[in-house]
Design an enzyme around this catalytic site. Structure first.
Site, PDB file in Angstrom:
ATOM      1  N   SER A  63       0.853  -1.183   0.000  1.00  0.00           N
ATOM      2  CA  SER A  63       0.000   0.000   0.000  1.00  0.00           C
ATOM      3  C   SER A  63       0.889   1.233   0.000  1.00  0.00           C
ATOM      4  O   SER A  63       2.097   1.138   0.195  1.00  0.00           O
ATOM      5  CB  SER A  63      -0.870   0.007   1.250  1.00  0.00           C
ATOM      6  OG  SER A  63      -0.049   0.265   2.374  1.00  0.00           O
ATOM      7  N   LYS A  64       0.237   2.369  -0.188  1.00  0.00           N
ATOM      8  CA  LYS A  64       0.996   3.618  -0.198  1.00  0.00           C
ATOM      9  C   LYS A  64       1.734   3.810   1.118  1.00  0.00           C
ATOM     10  O   LYS A  64       2.797   4.407   1.180  1.00  0.00           O
ATOM     11  CB  LYS A  64       0.054   4.799  -0.416  1.00  0.00           C
ATOM     12  CG  LYS A  64      -0.109   5.127  -1.880  1.00  0.00           C
ATOM     13  CD  LYS A  64      -0.772   6.466  -2.029  1.00  0.00           C
ATOM     14  CE  LYS A  64      -0.994   6.783  -3.495  1.00  0.00           C
ATOM     15  NZ  LYS A  64      -1.856   7.929  -3.690  1.00  0.00           N
ATOM     16  N   ARG A  65       1.150   3.290   2.185  1.00  0.00           N
ATOM     17  CA  ARG A  65       1.756   3.457   3.501  1.00  0.00           C
ATOM     18  C   ARG A  65       3.117   2.747   3.597  1.00  0.00           C
ATOM     19  O   ARG A  65       3.981   3.123   4.351  1.00  0.00           O
ATOM     20  CB  ARG A  65       0.817   2.965   4.583  1.00  0.00           C
ATOM     21  CG  ARG A  65       0.801   3.884   5.778  1.00  0.00           C
ATOM     22  CD  ARG A  65      -0.324   3.534   6.747  1.00  0.00           C
ATOM     23  NE  ARG A  65      -1.560   3.206   6.077  1.00  0.00           N
ATOM     24  CZ  ARG A  65      -2.313   2.144   6.380  1.00  0.00           C
ATOM     25  NH1 ARG A  65      -1.931   1.314   7.316  1.00  0.00           N
ATOM     26  NH2 ARG A  65      -3.448   1.928   5.744  1.00  0.00           N
TER      27      ARG A  65
END
Ligand code: GLU
Length: 476
Positions: free
Chosen positions: A246-248
């Site tokens: 994910s972007k995280r």
């Protein structure tokens, strides 16, 4: 190997993450290794999700990584247009073929009615399928209602080039929408038509399409098309290997990495290694080696782990493989403003000193600042240094005074500086951990720097001696 035709078929709905670009890269590699073609196609049939600028962004991302395409929306080709919204008449024509063959029907139901069917199925504890509700006398299709495929449920055993042999039963086959009530085709319909018309031989795409593939095969059959070879890419997982990236987790847009000073050849190398290796320990591959060695069958079935540290390491390897002129040329826009007044020769010497530890170009300002400006004197660098904090200020001062005298007589060649620095060790009876750390802090104001003699040689006598004097003064 026979030349293949592969395509990258993004929807212009946003940024291009590593998963997307990996699909493009693998499709590009197998096209290049067989002397075939790689095609770019925009799948823009979902107007609500479209993001302004996404098309240009996709093109720029591909070209920045050197994945040039042979046919595409902006360059045309034998099967133009390559944008789905410009191909509506094709989908209409094939829809008519299916209607004429009794394999498509206008969907007469309102959303409320469909909701009732779903409720009913839920109550009866059976899965909801559209094909259980086919209207007996469907109205003629006038384009205002959705057009649905009339499927022929059956089991499939198919070979996916990555996933291997896959079996599914008739229960996964259903009547899906071909053309929506807004006149646009669904992805499910449009991509089958396009891949056929564009003579695509290999479809490489993400795992999210795996479950629908039997339905596509059913449509291929109804249309009398030979299905292409399908290779389904496993997900890319976050660094813990458990969750989807994910972007995280630091999953950035590919161009963000380029903006941070990652080299396209390192990005290509890294992305190719997400779920693929050549069966040896080799990790660094040039583009030519990838073209020669890549095999879609060797892509692993389980999710590949995305580890940005590995990307940084790999980029470092690529940075070290460049000669200094090339490295300088490619890093030009990353130099700090403070370096503007310095000439290329000086900056190249600085670059030569940091090349060994540089992971990506955005680190250049922090690693090189002290070569261009006098940084304020930070006593904490001394106070926090394990060895130096044991010494009295007067002792520190004396050591620097000795250094000032000895270095003041140097011609500042690396050899002479090395000799003098070693001489100072003898003269003062100090360990390098003390003396060299002190001289390093005094002359750079940085906790780390490249080799001390090399660093001082580049800084030159004026800067070095001035900074040492300033530190002496502030030790008073
Ligand atoms: N337009 C689809 C997407 O962006 C492409 C899927 C495919 O490659 O067939 O996910």
């Amino acid at each position: 190997m026979k030349p293949v035709r592969t395509r990258f078929a993004p929807s212009p709905t946003g940024f291009l993450h590593v998963g997307g670009i990996r699909t493009a890269l693998f499709a590009w590699l197998i096209a290049r290794q067989t002397g075939g073609q790689f095609i770019l196609r925009f799948e823009d049939t979902d107007k609500k999700r479209e993001v302004a600028g996404a098309r240009e962004h996709l093109i720029r991302s591909l070209l920045t990584l050197g994945l040039e395409y042979d046919e595409g929306p902006d360059i045309g080709g034998q099967f133009a247009p390559y944008t789905q919204s410009e191909r509506l008449s094709s989908y209409q024509d094939w829809a008519q073929v299916l209607i004429d063959a009794g394999k498509a029907y206008a969907d007469p139901y309102t959303p409320e009615q469909v909701q009732e069917f779903r409720e009913q199925a839920r109550k009866e504890k059976r899965p909801f399928l559209y094909r259980n509700h086919r209207p007996e006398n469907p109205p003629a299709w006038d384009g205002t209602a959705p057009l649905r495929f009339k499927s022929t449920p059956r089991a499939y055993t198919r070979i996916d080039a990555v996933m291997g042999s896959l079996r599914t039963g008739p229960e996964v086959i259903d009547d899906f929408v071909l053309i929506k009530s807004d006149g646009y085709p669904t992805y499910n319909f449009a991509h089958v038509i396009d891949d056929y018309e564009m003579q695509i031989t290999h479809v490489i795409r993400g795992q999210e399409f795996l479950a629908s593939t039997p339905n596509y095969l059913n449509l291929y059959e109804a249309l009398g098309f030979e299905p292409p070879i399908i290779a389904t890419m496993p997900h890319i997982m976050g660094p813990d290997g458990k969750k989807k990236l994910s972007k995280r987790d630091g999953a950035k847009d590919v161009l963000d990495y380029v903006r941070d000073g990652f080299l396209p050849e390192a990005l290509v190398n890294f992305i190719a290694s997400l779920g693929w290796n050549d069966g040896t320990e080799q990790e660094i591959f040039t583009r030519a080696e990838l073209i020669a060695k890549f095999k879609i069958e060797r892509v692993q079935r389980s999710g590949a782990r995305f580890d940005e540290h590995r990307l940084q390491w790999m980029n470092g390897v690529w940075i070290r493989s460049l000669n200094i002129d090339e490295l300088y040329d490619r890093s030009r826009e990353f130099w700090p403003k403070s370096s503007a007044g310095y000439d290329d020769t000086y900056k190249k010497r600085v670059l030569g000193l940091i090349q060994e530890r540089l992971k990506y170009f955005a680190e250049i300002p922090a690693l090189t600042e002290f070569f261009f400006v006098d940084l304020p004197i930070h006593m904490e660098l001394i106070d926090n240094n394990k060895q130096l904090k044991k010494l009295e200020r007067t002792e520190l001062k004396q050591l620097l005074e000795h250094a000032h005298v000895s270095l003041g007589q140097s011609n500042f060649s690396v050899e002479d500086l090395t000799q003098r620095l070693n001489g100072l060790l003898e003269q003062t009876g100090q360990k390098p951990g003390v003396l060299f750390s002190l001289i390093r802090i005094a002359s750079t104001q940085a906790p780390f720097s490249p080799g001390l003699a090399d660093t001082l040689s580049v800084l030159g006598p004026d800067v070095t001696l001035r900074r040492i004097s300033q530190t002496i003064d502030s030790l008073l």
